[in-house]
Design an enzyme around this catalytic site. Sequence first.
Site: not given
Length: 541
Positions: A207, A213, A269-270, A355, A386, A506
Amino acid sequence: MTDTLKNLPQYKALEEHYEAIKDKHLRDLFADETERGKQLAMEAVGLYLDYSKNRITGETMELLLDLARGCELPEAIEAMFSGDKINLTEGRAVLHTALRAPAGTSVVVDGEDVVPDVQAVLDKMSAFCDAVRGGEWVGHSGLPIRNIVNIGIGGSDLGPVMAYEALKYFSARELTFRFVSNVDATDFAEAVADLDPTETMFIVASKTFTTIETMTNANTARQWLLHHVGGDESAVAKHFVALSTNAEKVSEFGIDTANMFEFWDWVGGRYSMDSAIGLSTMLAVGPAGFREMLAGFHEMDEHFRNAPLEKNLPVLMGMLAVWYSNFFGVETTAVLPYEQYLKRFPAYLQQLTMESNGKSTTVDGERVDYETGLIYWGEPGTNGQHSFYQLIHQGTRLIPCDFIAFAKSLNPIDDHHDILIANVLAQSEALAFGKTDAEVRSEGTQDWLVPHRVFEGNRPSNTLIGERMSPAMLGKLVALYEHSVYVQSVIWNIDAFDQWGVELGKVLAKAIIPELAADADSVLDHDSSTNALIERYRKMK
Ligand code: F6P
């Protein structure tokens, strides 16, 4: 809101009600209300929600909905859909719903109808996807694209990966899809290890187009490509596209903005998997499949906007989350899809929910005096059974579960699906009703073993059932959780659409990067722990 949550009379009424019913066992609630399983259930837009196995009575739901009204939830829902700047701390509208508004409708932001822009980007994405899928888009050496690598992180990764996995059945199998998110170089190296660069398209999804990253991985991808094409820069235009709101940064990176698919600052973003960020999804399932997914989202949007609170799936689920968080003191919720295609859904939901609602300051700038965002986690069934279900069944913590299942399998083989569904039904039954001391003894269990084999039960769950996994179904499910998250944030009076909490780390990382590369004796100015760790790393690297 004029008063704090805990001072609202509706909240106080719930506190009293909680004291009255907190010890009631689901066994007794079901014994008292023989039709409970049908009464505390709701079906809408092709999703059936059974919420009867919750620690509630009919009165609980009435009181929860009173609280929702007291917190002006209906007004808040309308405010979101009409483009009010409900992302207060960033001064932005929140209009992921406009991304799936059908052509011809209108959603106005700052005096401008955004639907034509949304549709124009969808058309541009469609033309691109048709060209790649049809083999007309060729790479630098004239070969068609066979591999798609999405580079992004957070909302620019989790939605695309989740949707790719969820819709794999409907995807173009001749294309290979990879997703690179981590700045750990291993992620990139492994993703491309067996790919031919001349047949590979990189989608740089960000965005902001500033995320370290993603930019680091995108630069590495660029070098990897250039290395294989003898450094010919003209190859970039054939092998890189960008998904972003930031045209300036995209062109600074060297991607022609003609190869950029745009979205807007009113898409978080999410909340962006149905925007241009979904380009990899569209490449996988095709433009028609993507539009089907958008139609599913839109159906749930319409339901959320128009259904009365008591019949409104996101409202019911959101208010139940508030009930457990604020009254039972529950800390986590497990999301357990009995559908292998939804294997990344819990990971996707972690960003969406945590978030969004991981906040401790109200929109008025006050520290909250109640709990907010629940911790979401999960794995597909039956695998989780399990591994961690033991703790849900017999541990000391109360963990409400959302079970998700479909009536039809996309891969019907023998009796697999009946076995799968028998398990999901058995789990919610066992959690709710458990196994009493008397029942255990009646099986001839030795005295000393009885306490170990008793299941207290009274562990709540929702069960969501749809017909089968499909693009539209995925849209409905994601929109259901998006809106449930919003409902919770309205009650908690927090901004679900900012994420200031990710910033500090950050900034600190940026300062540390050059220090790691500096001389071993260069002075460090952190706390003694961070200093010692940096020194150790410098010695060991
Ligand atoms: O750091 C958090 C975050 O901003 C998320 O909200 C977002 O989804 C992710 O980083 C990626 O951001 P971008 O799409 O701008 O690269």
